[in-house]
Design a protein around this motif. Structure first.
Motif, PDB file in Angstrom:
ATOM      1  N   MET A   1       0.826  -1.200   0.000  1.00 62.97           N
ATOM      2  CA  MET A   1       0.000   0.000   0.000  1.00 62.97           C
ATOM      3  C   MET A   1       0.862   1.252   0.000  1.00 62.97           C
ATOM      4  O   MET A   1       0.462   2.270  -0.524  1.00 62.97           O
ATOM      5  CB  MET A   1      -0.925  -0.026   1.206  1.00 62.97           C
ATOM      6  CG  MET A   1      -1.856   1.150   1.307  1.00 62.97           C
ATOM      7  SD  MET A   1      -3.423   1.078   0.458  1.00 62.97           S
ATOM      8  CE  MET A   1      -4.141  -0.415   1.040  1.00 62.97           C
ATOM      9  N   THR A   2       2.056   1.175   0.571  1.00 67.52           N
ATOM     10  CA  THR A   2       2.913   2.352   0.651  1.00 67.52           C
ATOM     11  C   THR A   2       3.204   2.929  -0.723  1.00 67.52           C
ATOM     12  O   THR A   2       3.309   4.145  -0.882  1.00 67.52           O
ATOM     13  CB  THR A   2       4.225   2.016   1.392  1.00 67.52           C
ATOM     14  OG1 THR A   2       3.892   1.551   2.690  1.00 67.52           O
ATOM     15  CG2 THR A   2       5.118   3.213   1.514  1.00 67.52           C
ATOM     16  N   ASN A   3       3.338   2.088  -1.735  1.00 65.52           N
ATOM     17  CA  ASN A   3       3.565   2.576  -3.089  1.00 65.52           C
ATOM     18  C   ASN A   3       2.411   3.479  -3.522  1.00 65.52           C
ATOM     19  O   ASN A   3       2.634   4.516  -4.146  1.00 65.52           O
ATOM     20  CB  ASN A   3       3.741   1.402  -4.057  1.00 65.52           C
ATOM     21  CG  ASN A   3       4.181   1.853  -5.417  1.00 65.52           C
ATOM     22  OD1 ASN A   3       4.967   2.777  -5.563  1.00 65.52           O
ATOM     23  ND2 ASN A   3       3.664   1.190  -6.442  1.00 65.52           N
ATOM     24  N   LEU A   4       1.208   3.086  -3.182  1.00 67.32           N
ATOM     25  CA  LEU A   4       0.027   3.892  -3.489  1.00 67.32           C
ATOM     26  C   LEU A   4       0.128   5.253  -2.803  1.00 67.32           C
ATOM     27  O   LEU A   4      -0.118   6.287  -3.417  1.00 67.32           O
ATOM     28  CB  LEU A   4      -1.223   3.151  -3.014  1.00 67.32           C
ATOM     29  CG  LEU A   4      -2.542   3.870  -3.138  1.00 67.32           C
ATOM     30  CD1 LEU A   4      -3.504   3.004  -3.924  1.00 67.32           C
ATOM     31  CD2 LEU A   4      -3.102   4.127  -1.753  1.00 67.32           C
ATOM     32  N   HIS A   5       0.535   5.248  -1.546  1.00 66.94           N
ATOM     33  CA  HIS A   5       0.683   6.491  -0.789  1.00 66.94           C
ATOM     34  C   HIS A   5       1.757   7.372  -1.421  1.00 66.94           C
ATOM     35  O   HIS A   5       1.560   8.580  -1.555  1.00 66.94           O
ATOM     36  CB  HIS A   5       1.034   6.203   0.670  1.00 66.94           C
ATOM     37  CG  HIS A   5       0.011   5.382   1.379  1.00 66.94           C
ATOM     38  ND1 HIS A   5       0.338   4.276   2.106  1.00 66.94           N
ATOM     39  CD2 HIS A   5      -1.337   5.493   1.448  1.00 66.94           C
ATOM     40  CE1 HIS A   5      -0.763   3.752   2.616  1.00 66.94           C
ATOM     41  NE2 HIS A   5      -1.793   4.472   2.230  1.00 66.94           N
ATOM     42  N   GLN A   6       2.877   6.766  -1.802  1.00 61.43           N
ATOM     43  CA  GLN A   6       3.958   7.539  -2.415  1.00 61.43           C
ATOM     44  C   GLN A   6       3.512   8.131  -3.743  1.00 61.43           C
ATOM     45  O   GLN A   6       3.833   9.276  -4.062  1.00 61.43           O
ATOM     46  CB  GLN A   6       5.204   6.666  -2.613  1.00 61.43           C
ATOM     47  CG  GLN A   6       6.411   7.460  -3.069  1.00 61.43           C
ATOM     48  CD  GLN A   6       6.825   8.499  -2.046  1.00 61.43           C
ATOM     49  OE1 GLN A   6       7.134   8.180  -0.912  1.00 61.43           O
ATOM     50  NE2 GLN A   6       6.827   9.769  -2.452  1.00 61.43           N
ATOM     51  N   GLN A   7       2.768   7.363  -4.514  1.00 55.70           N
ATOM     52  CA  GLN A   7       2.249   7.866  -5.790  1.00 55.70           C
ATOM     53  C   GLN A   7       1.360   9.090  -5.567  1.00 55.70           C
ATOM     54  O   GLN A   7       1.452  10.083  -6.297  1.00 55.70           O
ATOM     55  CB  GLN A   7       1.467   6.784  -6.526  1.00 55.70           C
ATOM     56  CG  GLN A   7       2.311   5.681  -7.091  1.00 55.70           C
ATOM     57  CD  GLN A   7       1.461   4.564  -7.676  1.00 55.70           C
ATOM     58  OE1 GLN A   7       0.246   4.685  -7.809  1.00 55.70           O
ATOM     59  NE2 GLN A   7       2.101   3.461  -8.016  1.00 55.70           N
ATOM     60  N   ALA A   8       0.501   9.011  -4.558  1.00 57.29           N
ATOM     61  CA  ALA A   8      -0.395  10.139  -4.268  1.00 57.29           C
ATOM     62  C   ALA A   8       0.401  11.371  -3.859  1.00 57.29           C
ATOM     63  O   ALA A   8       0.128  12.478  -4.324  1.00 57.29           O
ATOM     64  CB  ALA A   8      -1.397   9.750  -3.181  1.00 57.29           C
ATOM     65  N   LEU A   9       1.404  11.182  -2.998  1.00 58.36           N
ATOM     66  CA  LEU A   9       2.215  12.322  -2.575  1.00 58.36           C
ATOM     67  C   LEU A   9       3.047  12.875  -3.728  1.00 58.36           C
ATOM     68  O   LEU A   9       3.241  14.093  -3.827  1.00 58.36           O
ATOM     69  CB  LEU A   9       3.105  11.932  -1.394  1.00 58.36           C
ATOM     70  CG  LEU A   9       2.374  11.663  -0.076  1.00 58.36           C
ATOM     71  CD1 LEU A   9       3.361  11.220   0.991  1.00 58.36           C
ATOM     72  CD2 LEU A   9       1.591  12.882   0.382  1.00 58.36           C
ATOM     73  N   ASP A  10       3.535  12.008  -4.600  1.00 58.13           N
ATOM     74  CA  ASP A  10       4.289  12.478  -5.769  1.00 58.13           C
ATOM     75  C   ASP A  10       3.407  13.368  -6.640  1.00 58.13           C
ATOM     76  O   ASP A  10       3.831  14.435  -7.088  1.00 58.13           O
ATOM     77  CB  ASP A  10       4.816  11.301  -6.596  1.00 58.13           C
ATOM     78  CG  ASP A  10       5.971  10.570  -5.929  1.00 58.13           C
ATOM     79  OD1 ASP A  10       6.543  11.093  -4.946  1.00 58.13           O
ATOM     80  OD2 ASP A  10       6.291   9.446  -6.390  1.00 58.13           O
ATOM     81  N   LYS A  11       2.184  12.917  -6.882  1.00 58.51           N
ATOM     82  CA  LYS A  11       1.267  13.722  -7.701  1.00 58.51           C
ATOM     83  C   LYS A  11       0.945  15.051  -7.010  1.00 58.51           C
ATOM     84  O   LYS A  11       0.897  16.100  -7.645  1.00 58.51           O
ATOM     85  CB  LYS A  11       0.005  12.936  -8.020  1.00 58.51           C
ATOM     86  CG  LYS A  11       0.258  11.816  -9.017  1.00 58.51           C
ATOM     87  CD  LYS A  11      -1.006  11.266  -9.581  1.00 58.51           C
ATOM     88  CE  LYS A  11      -0.736  10.144 -10.556  1.00 58.51           C
ATOM     89  NZ  LYS A  11       0.008  10.539 -11.745  1.00 58.51           N
ATOM     90  N   ALA A  12       0.747  14.992  -5.698  1.00 60.37           N
ATOM     91  CA  ALA A  12       0.463  16.222  -4.951  1.00 60.37           C
ATOM     92  C   ALA A  12       1.639  17.193  -5.047  1.00 60.37           C
ATOM     93  O   ALA A  12       1.439  18.393  -5.232  1.00 60.37           O
ATOM     94  CB  ALA A  12       0.160  15.888  -3.495  1.00 60.37           C
ATOM     95  N   SER A  13       2.861  16.674  -4.966  1.00 60.57           N
ATOM     96  CA  SER A  13       4.035  17.549  -5.024  1.00 60.57           C
ATOM     97  C   SER A  13       4.208  18.174  -6.403  1.00 60.57           C
ATOM     98  O   SER A  13       4.843  19.220  -6.534  1.00 60.57           O
ATOM     99  CB  SER A  13       5.302  16.784  -4.639  1.00 60.57           C
ATOM    100  OG  SER A  13       5.669  15.871  -5.654  1.00 60.57           O
ATOM    101  N   GLN A  14       3.623  17.557  -7.405  1.00 61.43           N
ATOM    102  CA  GLN A  14       3.669  18.073  -8.778  1.00 61.43           C
ATOM    103  C   GLN A  14       2.499  19.010  -9.070  1.00 61.43           C
ATOM    104  O   GLN A  14       2.345  19.490 -10.194  1.00 61.43           O
ATOM    105  CB  GLN A  14       3.667  16.918  -9.774  1.00 61.43           C
ATOM    106  CG  GLN A  14       4.870  16.005  -9.663  1.00 61.43           C
ATOM    107  CD  GLN A  14       4.657  14.667 -10.341  1.00 61.43           C
ATOM    108  OE1 GLN A  14       3.610  14.399 -10.917  1.00 61.43           O
ATOM    109  NE2 GLN A  14       5.657  13.806 -10.260  1.00 61.43           N
ATOM    110  N   GLY A  15       1.652  19.231  -8.069  1.00 62.47           N
ATOM    111  CA  GLY A  15       0.493  20.091  -8.251  1.00 62.47           C
ATOM    112  C   GLY A  15      -0.683  19.404  -8.910  1.00 62.47           C
ATOM    113  O   GLY A  15      -1.639  20.062  -9.315  1.00 62.47           O
ATOM    114  N   ASN A  16      -0.627  18.090  -8.996  1.00 61.25           N
ATOM    115  CA  ASN A  16      -1.700  17.310  -9.625  1.00 61.25           C
ATOM    116  C   ASN A  16      -2.679  16.856  -8.545  1.00 61.25           C
ATOM    117  O   ASN A  16      -2.699  15.691  -8.160  1.00 61.25           O
ATOM    118  CB  ASN A  16      -1.116  16.130 -10.396  1.00 61.25           C
ATOM    119  CG  ASN A  16      -2.159  15.356 -11.175  1.00 61.25           C
ATOM    120  OD1 ASN A  16      -3.359  15.567 -11.033  1.00 61.25           O
ATOM    121  ND2 ASN A  16      -1.694  14.441 -12.007  1.00 61.25           N
TER     122      ASN A  16
END
Length: 78
Positions: A1-16
């Motif tokens: 599940m952590t990969n899912l969390h990291q993906q969400a934070l990556d998108k958030a950091s990109q302004g997505n």
């Protein structure tokens, strides 16, 4: 599940915001709920943010959005 969390934070950091929200919106684990709450804080929807923090068993923090992003990132990477 952590990969899912990291993906969400990556998108958030990109302004997505939409992309990050799409990743966590149907998840029910505590960390997804915290990220979901954070995203609604970013959006400016404090009522909805408070709901998601409560679902995670926390109160909505009064820290800055930058500090909250760091806190969530540390949770994902721990």
């Amino acid at each position: 599940m952590t990969n899912l969390h990291q993906q969400a934070l990556d998108k958030a950091s990109q302004g997505n915001w939409d992309g990050a929200h799409a990743i966590v919106e149907n998840e029910n684990d505590a960390l997804s709920c915290l990220i979901h709450g954070y995203l609604h804080r970013v959006e400016g929807d404090k009522f909805n943010a408070r709901y998601w923090y409560t679902r995670a068993g926390e109160t909505m923090p009064s820290n800055s959005l930058d500090d909250e992003f760091v806190r969530l990132s540390e949770m994902v990477n721990s």
